[in-house]
Design a protein around this motif. Sequence first.
Motif, PDB file in Angstrom:
ATOM      1  N   VAL A 270       0.842  -1.208   0.000  1.00 41.26           N
ATOM      2  CA  VAL A 270       0.000   0.000   0.000  1.00 41.26           C
ATOM      3  C   VAL A 270       0.871   1.250   0.000  1.00 41.26           C
ATOM      4  CG1 VAL A 270      -1.743   1.288   1.310  1.00 41.26           C
ATOM      5  CG2 VAL A 270      -1.808  -1.206   1.247  1.00 41.26           C
ATOM      6  N   ALA A 271       0.471   2.209  -0.828  1.00 41.99           N
ATOM      7  CA  ALA A 271       1.198   3.485  -0.855  1.00 41.99           C
ATOM      8  C   ALA A 271       0.197   4.629  -0.709  1.00 41.99           C
ATOM      9  CB  ALA A 271       1.943   3.615  -2.176  1.00 41.99           C
ATOM     10  N   ILE A 276       1.960  17.357  -3.594  1.00 39.96           N
ATOM     11  CA  ILE A 276       2.357  18.416  -2.662  1.00 39.96           C
ATOM     12  C   ILE A 276       3.142  19.441  -3.468  1.00 39.96           C
ATOM     13  CG2 ILE A 276       3.627  19.016  -0.575  1.00 39.96           C
ATOM     14  CD1 ILE A 276       3.345  16.145   0.335  1.00 39.96           C
ATOM     15  N   GLY A 277       2.629  20.653  -3.528  1.00 42.09           N
ATOM     16  CA  GLY A 277       3.287  21.663  -4.357  1.00 42.09           C
ATOM     17  C   GLY A 277       3.295  21.201  -5.804  1.00 42.09           C
ATOM     18  N   ASP A 278       4.469  21.181  -6.430  1.00 43.49           N
ATOM     19  CA  ASP A 278       4.509  20.745  -7.830  1.00 43.49           C
ATOM     20  C   ASP A 278       5.113  19.354  -7.987  1.00 43.49           C
ATOM     21  OD1 ASP A 278       7.128  21.303  -7.300  1.00 43.49           O
ATOM     22  OD2 ASP A 278       7.334  22.896  -8.789  1.00 43.49           O
ATOM     23  N   ILE A 279       5.198  18.601  -6.879  1.00 43.70           N
ATOM     24  CA  ILE A 279       5.680  17.216  -6.998  1.00 43.70           C
ATOM     25  C   ILE A 279       4.751  16.253  -6.259  1.00 43.70           C
ATOM     26  CG2 ILE A 279       8.117  17.578  -7.504  1.00 43.70           C
ATOM     27  CD1 ILE A 279       8.819  17.694  -4.738  1.00 43.70           C
ATOM     28  N   MET A 280       5.024  14.971  -6.451  1.00 46.72           N
ATOM     29  CA  MET A 280       4.182  13.959  -5.797  1.00 46.72           C
ATOM     30  C   MET A 280       4.997  13.266  -4.709  1.00 46.72           C
ATOM     31  SD  MET A 280       2.565  12.366  -9.245  1.00 46.72           S
ATOM     32  CE  MET A 280       4.084  12.382 -10.126  1.00 46.72           C
ATOM     33  N   GLN A 281       4.324  12.935  -3.657  1.00 46.00           N
ATOM     34  CA  GLN A 281       5.006  12.204  -2.589  1.00 46.00           C
ATOM     35  C   GLN A 281       4.386  10.822  -2.461  1.00 46.00           C
ATOM     36  OE1 GLN A 281       5.537  13.874   1.631  1.00 46.00           O
ATOM     37  NE2 GLN A 281       4.234  12.082   1.859  1.00 46.00           N
ATOM     38  N   LEU A 282       5.230   9.815  -2.379  1.00 46.54           N
ATOM     39  CA  LEU A 282       4.741   8.440  -2.215  1.00 46.54           C
ATOM     40  C   LEU A 282       5.276   7.905  -0.896  1.00 46.54           C
ATOM     41  CD1 LEU A 282       5.782   8.755  -5.475  1.00 46.54           C
ATOM     42  CD2 LEU A 282       4.634   6.568  -5.553  1.00 46.54           C
ATOM     43  N   GLU A 283       4.372   7.502  -0.023  1.00 42.09           N
ATOM     44  CA  GLU A 283       4.781   6.865   1.231  1.00 42.09           C
ATOM     45  C   GLU A 283       4.371   5.401   1.122  1.00 42.09           C
ATOM     46  OE1 GLU A 283       4.488  10.340   4.573  1.00 42.09           O
ATOM     47  OE2 GLU A 283       2.680   9.204   4.114  1.00 42.09           O
ATOM     48  N   VAL A 284       5.359   4.538   1.056  1.00 40.44           N
ATOM     49  CA  VAL A 284       5.063   3.130   0.774  1.00 40.44           C
ATOM     50  C   VAL A 284       5.357   2.285   2.006  1.00 40.44           C
ATOM     51  CG1 VAL A 284       5.496   1.238  -0.827  1.00 40.44           C
ATOM     52  CG2 VAL A 284       5.857   3.585  -1.588  1.00 40.44           C
ATOM     53  N   VAL A 319      13.070   6.999   5.626  1.00 35.04           N
ATOM     54  CA  VAL A 319      12.073   6.071   6.164  1.00 35.04           C
ATOM     55  C   VAL A 319      11.465   6.763   7.375  1.00 35.04           C
ATOM     56  CG1 VAL A 319      11.654   3.814   7.200  1.00 35.04           C
ATOM     57  CG2 VAL A 319      13.353   4.053   5.385  1.00 35.04           C
ATOM     58  N   ARG A 320      10.127   6.942   7.316  1.00 38.64           N
ATOM     59  CA  ARG A 320       9.478   7.641   8.421  1.00 38.64           C
ATOM     60  C   ARG A 320       8.281   6.819   8.888  1.00 38.64           C
ATOM     61  NH1 ARG A 320       9.988  12.571  10.561  1.00 38.64           N
ATOM     62  NH2 ARG A 320      11.463  13.269   8.990  1.00 38.64           N
ATOM     63  N   ASP A 321       8.234   6.566  10.173  1.00 35.81           N
ATOM     64  CA  ASP A 321       7.160   5.732  10.758  1.00 35.81           C
ATOM     65  C   ASP A 321       6.980   4.436   9.986  1.00 35.81           C
ATOM     66  OD1 ASP A 321       6.767   7.878  12.461  1.00 35.81           O
ATOM     67  OD2 ASP A 321       5.261   8.786  11.154  1.00 35.81           O
ATOM     68  N   GLY A 322       8.088   3.814   9.619  1.00 33.42           N
ATOM     69  CA  GLY A 322       8.029   2.528   8.920  1.00 33.42           C
ATOM     70  C   GLY A 322       7.670   2.637   7.445  1.00 33.42           C
ATOM     71  N   LYS A 323       7.430   3.870   6.972  1.00 30.54           N
ATOM     72  CA  LYS A 323       7.059   4.019   5.555  1.00 30.54           C
ATOM     73  C   LYS A 323       8.254   4.561   4.779  1.00 30.54           C
ATOM     74  CE  LYS A 323       2.301   5.294   6.564  1.00 30.54           C
ATOM     75  NZ  LYS A 323       1.448   6.466   6.655  1.00 30.54           N
ATOM     76  N   TYR A 324       8.416   4.035   3.566  1.00 31.41           N
ATOM     77  CA  TYR A 324       9.501   4.510   2.705  1.00 31.41           C
ATOM     78  C   TYR A 324       8.979   5.708   1.908  1.00 31.41           C
ATOM     79  CZ  TYR A 324      12.210   0.308   3.694  1.00 31.41           C
ATOM     80  OH  TYR A 324      12.925  -0.673   4.319  1.00 31.41           O
ATOM     81  N   VAL A 325       9.683   6.821   2.023  1.00 35.15           N
ATOM     82  CA  VAL A 325       9.191   8.056   1.406  1.00 35.15           C
ATOM     83  C   VAL A 325       9.963   8.366   0.121  1.00 35.15           C
ATOM     84  CG1 VAL A 325       8.762  10.522   1.766  1.00 35.15           C
ATOM     85  CG2 VAL A 325       8.582   8.935   3.700  1.00 35.15           C
TER      86      VAL A 325
END
Length: 528
Positions: A270-271, A276-284, A319-325
Motif C-alpha cells: 500500500v502506498a 504536494i506543491g509541484d511534486i508527488m510524494q509516495l509513502e510506501v 524512512v518515516r514511521d516505517g514508511k519509505y518516502v
Amino acid sequence: MIYWAGLMFISFCWKMLVTVCPRVATQTSTLGDKIRKHLTLPALFNGEHTAPFSVFGFDYALMPSRGEGLVLMGFFIINFVCLFVDYNLDNNNVYWPDRKDIQLMRYMADRTGIMAFVQTPFLILFGGRNNFLIWLTGWSFQSFMLYHRWIARVMYVNAVLHSVGYTAYGLVFGKETFDSYWGDNYWRWGAVATVIGGLIMLQAAYMFRHRWYEIFLIIHIAFVAVYIVGLWYHCVTLGWMEYVYASIAVWAFDRLVRLIRIFAVGFNVVADVRVIGDIMQLEVRPGFFKPAAKPGQYYYIYVAKLKFWENHPFSLVEVRDGKYVFVAKPMDGMTNKLWNYLESQPQRSAEMRVGLEGPYGEKFLVEPFDTVLLIAGGIGISAMVNYAKTLAAKKREGQHIILYWIMRSDNSLEALKRPMAELKESGLIELHIHVTSSNEVEKIQLEPQTSDSEKNSFDSTPALLSVNYVKPDIEEVIRQVIADANGSVAVAVCGSESLNDASRRATAANVDQAKKRVEYYEEAFAWA
Ligand SMILES: Cc1cc2nc3c(=O)[nH]c(=O)nc-3n(C[C@H](O)[C@H](O)[C@H](O)COP(=O)(O)OP(=O)(O)OC[C@H]3O[C@@H](n4cnc5c(N)ncnc54)[C@H](O)[C@@H]3O)c2cc1C
C-alpha cells in the motif's frame, strides 16, 4: 575478458581497501591530482557528460568521462589488435593450398565470429540491474550501461565482419556453393542474428531510447530474445554454446533477483500518494523485508493501476514511521499519468497498490572527507537528503558539511520541508536553498502547512527555512569551497544535465587547489 577482469580486480581491491580504511580515499599526490584533473575526471571532449552530445540541434549520444574514455580506448585497442595479428597463412595449408587469400578470408571470418560471440555474456551482464560486478567494483550503473553500449557496438562490428567474411568465402567457390549454404540452419540463423543485431543498434540510438524509453525497452528486450535464439541455432551444431548458456544464465539471474527483491520488499503493497506543491510524494509501506535506509539507494516502483508493465526508479528520501518516502516529479509518461490521476482525486491524494523493487544503488564514499559539498538540482534533492542526514548524524569534529539545493520554483520545497527543516535545526550542516524563478533577492520563511488538503507527514514541523531567490554560480561555489577547505573535499551532485556538467567541470578544474584530495561523485537521473 582478461582486460575487463583485470580492471575490475583493481577496482575491487580499491573498494576493499577503502572499506577497511576509508581515510585512504582522502589521500592524494601531485601526480594523482594531475592525472585526475586532465585524464580521468573531466568529460571526454567539451565538458558534456550528463548532457548529450548534439550536432545541429540533434542529440546523438552520451559522452563518457575521460576515465571511462580511457577504459574504452583500451578495449578498442585490444579488439583492433586481435583482429589483425597472428594469421598463419601457408602455401602448404591442407584445406586451401596455395590460396592465402582464401585462408585469410576464412580465418578472419572465424576469428571475428568468435570475438563477437564471446562478448555476449558480458554485454548482457553489463546491461542488467542485478549486475554483481556493480557490487564487486563499486562502478556505477551508468558506467556499466556506457560499457554495455560500446561492447555492443564493437561486438556488432565483429559480427558484420564475420558475416561479410563468410559471404566472401562462400562466393569464392561459386554461386551454386554459396546458395547451398542457405539450406543450412546455422547459416540462416546466423543471418537472422546479424540482421536483428543491426536493428538493435538502430532502435537503441540515443534519440529513440531517451525520448521513448519504455517503447525502446520493450522492443530492445524482444529483439535481444530473437538475437539469442539466432545465436543458439547458429551454434548448436558448431560449438561455443557455453557462451549462449552463460548469456542466458546472467539474464535469468537478473530476472530472478528482481523477483526476489519485489516479493521480499514490496509485492502489491500500500502506498499513500499525494500531490504536494509541484511534486508527488509516495509513502510506501514495505512488505516483510524492510531494508535499512542508506544514502544512494533507489527503488523501482510499479503502479499497476496505471501502467502495470512499467517500473521507474526513484531515490529513497527517508524512512518515516516505517514508511519509505519517495518524491516524484511529473514528466511525460507514467509520472504524468500518476499526476493526472491524483488531480482527479479528492484532496489530490489516493491510497494505491504498488510494487516496490530494491534497494539498488551504490553509496558515494563521502563520509571520510573533511569537507562534503552536496549539490542538488530540483528533484535531485531526493538523492541528497539521505546523504545529508547520515552525514549530519555521524558528523566528526571539524568536518564541514554543506548542502546546496537549487530549484526553479519554491513549490518544490513543500514536500521536503520537514527533512530540510530537521537538517537546518540540527545546526550540523550549512544549508543553502536557492529558487531561481525570480531575480529578487529576499529571504522568506516557510511556515508549516496547515491546509487539510495538502496535509502530509511533515506537517507539524516548526520550520524556518531561508530561501535565496538568486541562481548561484555553482562553478564559483565549488571553486570557493575547495579554496577554503582545510583538508580533503568531496563534491557530490545530483541535478539537471547542465548542473551536473558544470559541477564536474569546476571540480576537475580545481582538483589540485585543495590541501588534500578532492573527489567528485555524480548521480544522474537518466542513464538512457
Ligand atoms: C537512479 C535514479 C533515481 C531517480 N530518482 C528520482 C526521484 O527520486 N524522483 C524523481 O522525480 N525522479 C527520479 N528519477 C527519474 C525518474 O525515474 C524518471 O523521471 C521517471 O522514470 C520518468 O517516468 P515517465 O514515464 O514519466 O518518463 P518520460 O517522460 O517518458 O521520460 C523522462 C525521462 O526519464 C527517463 N526514463 C523513463 N522511464 C525510465 C525508466 N524506467 N528508467 C530509467 N529512466 C527512465 C527517460 O529516458 C527520460 O529521460 C530517478 C532516475 C534514476 C535513474
